[in-house]
Enzyme design. Sequence first.
Site, PDB file in Angstrom:
ATOM      1  CB  SER A  81      16.404  30.506  31.729  1.00  0.00           C
ATOM      2  OG  SER A  81      17.502  29.634  31.825  1.00  0.00           O
ATOM      3  CE1 TYR A  87      12.865  27.649  35.971  1.00  0.00           C
ATOM      4  CE2 TYR A  87      14.786  26.954  34.715  1.00  0.00           C
ATOM      5  CZ  TYR A  87      14.096  27.934  35.393  1.00  0.00           C
ATOM      6  OH  TYR A  87      14.610  29.203  35.491  1.00  0.00           O
ATOM      7  CE  LYS A 108      11.750  30.788  34.100  1.00  0.00           C
ATOM      8  NZ  LYS A 108      10.999  31.868  34.746  1.00  0.00           N
TER       9      LYS A 108
HETATM   10  P1  NAD Z   1      13.789  32.160  43.735  1.00  0.00           P
HETATM   11  O1  NAD Z   1      13.082  30.862  43.934  1.00  0.00           O
HETATM   12  O2  NAD Z   1      14.802  32.558  44.723  1.00  0.00           O
HETATM   13  O3  NAD Z   1      12.721  33.350  43.602  1.00  0.00           O
HETATM   14  C1  NAD Z   1      11.435  33.154  43.059  1.00  0.00           C
HETATM   15  C2  NAD Z   1      10.436  33.763  44.031  1.00  0.00           C
HETATM   16  O4  NAD Z   1       9.131  33.632  43.498  1.00  0.00           O
HETATM   17  C3  NAD Z   1      10.441  33.080  45.404  1.00  0.00           C
HETATM   18  O5  NAD Z   1      10.565  34.063  46.400  1.00  0.00           O
HETATM   19  C4  NAD Z   1       9.071  32.376  45.476  1.00  0.00           C
HETATM   20  O6  NAD Z   1       8.575  32.344  46.799  1.00  0.00           O
HETATM   21  C5  NAD Z   1       8.243  33.242  44.546  1.00  0.00           C
HETATM   22  N1  NAD Z   1       7.127  32.551  43.867  1.00  0.00           N
HETATM   23  C6  NAD Z   1       7.141  31.398  43.153  1.00  0.00           C
HETATM   24  N2  NAD Z   1       5.936  31.142  42.649  1.00  0.00           N
HETATM   25  C7  NAD Z   1       5.116  32.163  43.046  1.00  0.00           C
HETATM   26  C8  NAD Z   1       3.751  32.468  42.831  1.00  0.00           C
HETATM   27  N3  NAD Z   1       2.944  31.665  42.124  1.00  0.00           N
HETATM   28  N4  NAD Z   1       3.250  33.600  43.384  1.00  0.00           N
HETATM   29  C9  NAD Z   1       4.051  34.428  44.124  1.00  0.00           C
HETATM   30  N5  NAD Z   1       5.337  34.180  44.356  1.00  0.00           N
HETATM   31  C10 NAD Z   1       5.876  33.063  43.814  1.00  0.00           C
HETATM   32  O7  NAD Z   1      14.409  32.132  42.254  1.00  0.00           O
HETATM   33  P2  NAD Z   1      15.443  33.123  41.587  1.00  0.00           P
HETATM   34  O8  NAD Z   1      16.718  32.410  41.429  1.00  0.00           O
HETATM   35  O9  NAD Z   1      15.424  34.433  42.261  1.00  0.00           O
HETATM   36  O10 NAD Z   1      14.797  33.243  40.144  1.00  0.00           O
HETATM   37  C11 NAD Z   1      13.955  34.316  39.785  1.00  0.00           C
HETATM   38  C12 NAD Z   1      13.456  34.093  38.364  1.00  0.00           C
HETATM   39  O11 NAD Z   1      14.570  33.985  37.489  1.00  0.00           O
HETATM   40  C13 NAD Z   1      12.646  32.818  38.186  1.00  0.00           C
HETATM   41  O12 NAD Z   1      11.633  33.076  37.238  1.00  0.00           O
HETATM   42  C14 NAD Z   1      13.660  31.846  37.629  1.00  0.00           C
HETATM   43  O13 NAD Z   1      13.042  30.833  36.887  1.00  0.00           O
HETATM   44  C15 NAD Z   1      14.486  32.771  36.742  1.00  0.00           C
HETATM   45  N6  NAD Z   1      15.836  32.286  36.486  1.00  0.00           N
HETATM   46  C16 NAD Z   1      16.662  31.996  37.539  1.00  0.00           C
HETATM   47  C17 NAD Z   1      17.960  31.532  37.297  1.00  0.00           C
HETATM   48  C18 NAD Z   1      18.891  31.191  38.426  1.00  0.00           C
HETATM   49  O14 NAD Z   1      19.924  30.584  38.184  1.00  0.00           O
HETATM   50  N7  NAD Z   1      18.610  31.575  39.653  1.00  0.00           N
HETATM   51  C19 NAD Z   1      18.396  31.365  35.962  1.00  0.00           C
HETATM   52  C20 NAD Z   1      17.535  31.696  34.923  1.00  0.00           C
HETATM   53  C21 NAD Z   1      16.254  32.151  35.185  1.00  0.00           C
HETATM   54  C1  UD1 Z   2      21.064  24.885  35.577  1.00  0.00           C
HETATM   55  C2  UD1 Z   2      19.869  24.414  34.796  1.00  0.00           C
HETATM   56  C3  UD1 Z   2      19.230  25.612  34.104  1.00  0.00           C
HETATM   57  C4  UD1 Z   2      18.888  26.692  35.108  1.00  0.00           C
HETATM   58  C5  UD1 Z   2      20.163  27.065  35.872  1.00  0.00           C
HETATM   59  C6  UD1 Z   2      19.889  28.058  36.968  1.00  0.00           C
HETATM   60  C7  UD1 Z   2      20.301  22.089  34.196  1.00  0.00           C
HETATM   61  C8  UD1 Z   2      20.556  21.148  33.073  1.00  0.00           C
HETATM   62  N1  UD1 Z   2      20.254  23.390  33.861  1.00  0.00           N
HETATM   63  O1  UD1 Z   2      21.998  25.435  34.657  1.00  0.00           O
HETATM   64  O2  UD1 Z   2      18.050  25.197  33.442  1.00  0.00           O
HETATM   65  O3  UD1 Z   2      18.364  27.838  34.461  1.00  0.00           O
HETATM   66  O4  UD1 Z   2      20.726  25.895  36.480  1.00  0.00           O
HETATM   67  O5  UD1 Z   2      19.130  27.488  37.994  1.00  0.00           O
HETATM   68  O6  UD1 Z   2      20.135  21.696  35.348  1.00  0.00           O
HETATM   69  N2  UD1 Z   2      28.115  21.237  38.357  1.00  0.00           N
HETATM   70  C9  UD1 Z   2      28.986  20.330  38.931  1.00  0.00           C
HETATM   71  N3  UD1 Z   2      28.723  19.910  40.205  1.00  0.00           N
HETATM   72  C10 UD1 Z   2      27.653  20.348  40.935  1.00  0.00           C
HETATM   73  C11 UD1 Z   2      26.772  21.275  40.321  1.00  0.00           C
HETATM   74  C12 UD1 Z   2      27.024  21.691  39.030  1.00  0.00           C
HETATM   75  O7  UD1 Z   2      29.956  19.917  38.314  1.00  0.00           O
HETATM   76  O8  UD1 Z   2      27.463  19.914  42.074  1.00  0.00           O
HETATM   77  C13 UD1 Z   2      28.402  21.698  36.984  1.00  0.00           C
HETATM   78  C14 UD1 Z   2      27.280  21.334  36.016  1.00  0.00           C
HETATM   79  O9  UD1 Z   2      27.515  20.072  35.467  1.00  0.00           O
HETATM   80  C15 UD1 Z   2      27.397  22.460  34.993  1.00  0.00           C
HETATM   81  C16 UD1 Z   2      27.949  23.653  35.795  1.00  0.00           C
HETATM   82  O10 UD1 Z   2      28.479  23.103  36.991  1.00  0.00           O
HETATM   83  O11 UD1 Z   2      28.331  22.100  34.022  1.00  0.00           O
HETATM   84  C17 UD1 Z   2      26.888  24.664  36.136  1.00  0.00           C
HETATM   85  O12 UD1 Z   2      25.801  23.970  36.737  1.00  0.00           O
HETATM   86  P1  UD1 Z   2      24.548  24.714  37.378  1.00  0.00           P
HETATM   87  O13 UD1 Z   2      24.998  25.713  38.364  1.00  0.00           O
HETATM   88  O14 UD1 Z   2      23.592  23.665  37.841  1.00  0.00           O
HETATM   89  O15 UD1 Z   2      23.936  25.539  36.175  1.00  0.00           O
HETATM   90  P2  UD1 Z   2      23.489  25.035  34.712  1.00  0.00           P
HETATM   91  O16 UD1 Z   2      23.588  23.574  34.563  1.00  0.00           O
HETATM   92  O17 UD1 Z   2      24.209  25.860  33.720  1.00  0.00           O
END
Ligand code: NAD
Ligand code: UD1
Length: 339
Positions: A127, A152, A156
Amino acid sequence: MPNKILVTGGAGYIGSHTIVALLENGLEPIIVDNFSNANPDMLERLKGITGRDVKFYRADCTDRRAMRMIFESEKDLKGVIHFAALKSVAESILQPGRYYQNNLNALWTVAEVMQEFDIPNLVFSSSATVYGQPVELPVNENTPLSPPTNPYGNTKLQGEQYLRDLVTSGAAIRPALLRYFNPVGAHPSGLIGEAPLGAPSNLVPYITQTAVGMRQQLTIFGNNYNTPDGTCIRDFIHVMDLAEAHVACLQHLLRASDPGVETFNLGTGRGVSVWNAVTTFEEISGKALPYQFGPRRNGDVPAIWANVDRAQEVLNWKAERSFALALEDAYRWQLKAAS
Ligand code: NAD
Ligand code: UD1
């Protein structure tokens, strides 16, 4: 025979979109998920989009015996995409133990079982949170990392470090660390998308849930940042672009022969402000979005966006879809989910 790829967390938000992209590119994904943050009906939804039954195992990646059994049954795996992790920042602050336990143990177990079965190619979901408060903009892969603001994020950062240490130790593993910026949007079918449990903490799900009346109003966290309109700036990437980056990355790993760690920023290279996100949503939906300005949210960085040159040069991939399209797709998904 198509190349078989194990996709941990493949029933989740980014995983499910990546399953679609893998199938569209002639690869054969196999899902492992414990459904802790996903619904088993995902498999039907994937069939609705792709016309295919995707093979899946309900298993926990921290369960070494279960993982060994899966690798034993799927002998000719060519690689693993490891999405499985818990991902709520707020929850991780309240339950750090659960986050370290799940996220790090799952990665350790998957990486170790991969070595036992001689499967080197590993794509790891990292991330942009590893850049913490970035020291330069846009951030490139060599921008110094700084401590994330929550457990969290630490999982990562530590996950990345573990994989680097493994490679240094001479282990036969070839990891690609993918640093996602802000994944948003949904598949254009509206069949799969982001479905947070409870109130969303991320911006786009909050916007779409407000638009369909599930939430009263959006609170914009801070309008006095040192940015052109006073709100934070992020690099929002359409989840289908992100999914396709995983395919490009796997294809790259399958071609590569040298061991080593590679790191890629996955974003669009463009910063969009929170205020911009609100007004763009109003334009594409034709709806006025109820909002208020509130205080800054703890741990938020004022601005971050990616330099994505490396992904373009090495993976021959770049994000193609606009932010407006991502909002349109997210809204379509939300409308279907609410109906
Ligand atoms: P998500 O929660 O939708 O998907 C994660 C999946 O992993 C879920 O289906 C959950 O059931 C499964 N899971 C969790 N722990 C498990 C385990 N121990 N064994 C088997 N399955 C397990 O999340 P996502 O948004 O699809 O994110 C996917 C990956 O990307 C994650 O590693 C997350 O940290 C990373 N990531 C997500 C974002 C974001 O904004 N969505 C941003 C940066 C990184
Ligand atoms: C957040 C997490 C980051 C994670 C990512 C994806 C934090 C500090 N960071 O990133 O670790 O990888 O989500 O899950 O939580 N915002 C509003 N109102 C809302 C929601 C968000 O104004 O109700 C603003 C936030 O202040 C931010 C922007 O929107 O400035 C994006 O927020 P968000 O979608 O939560 O993502 P990140 O904060 O970038």
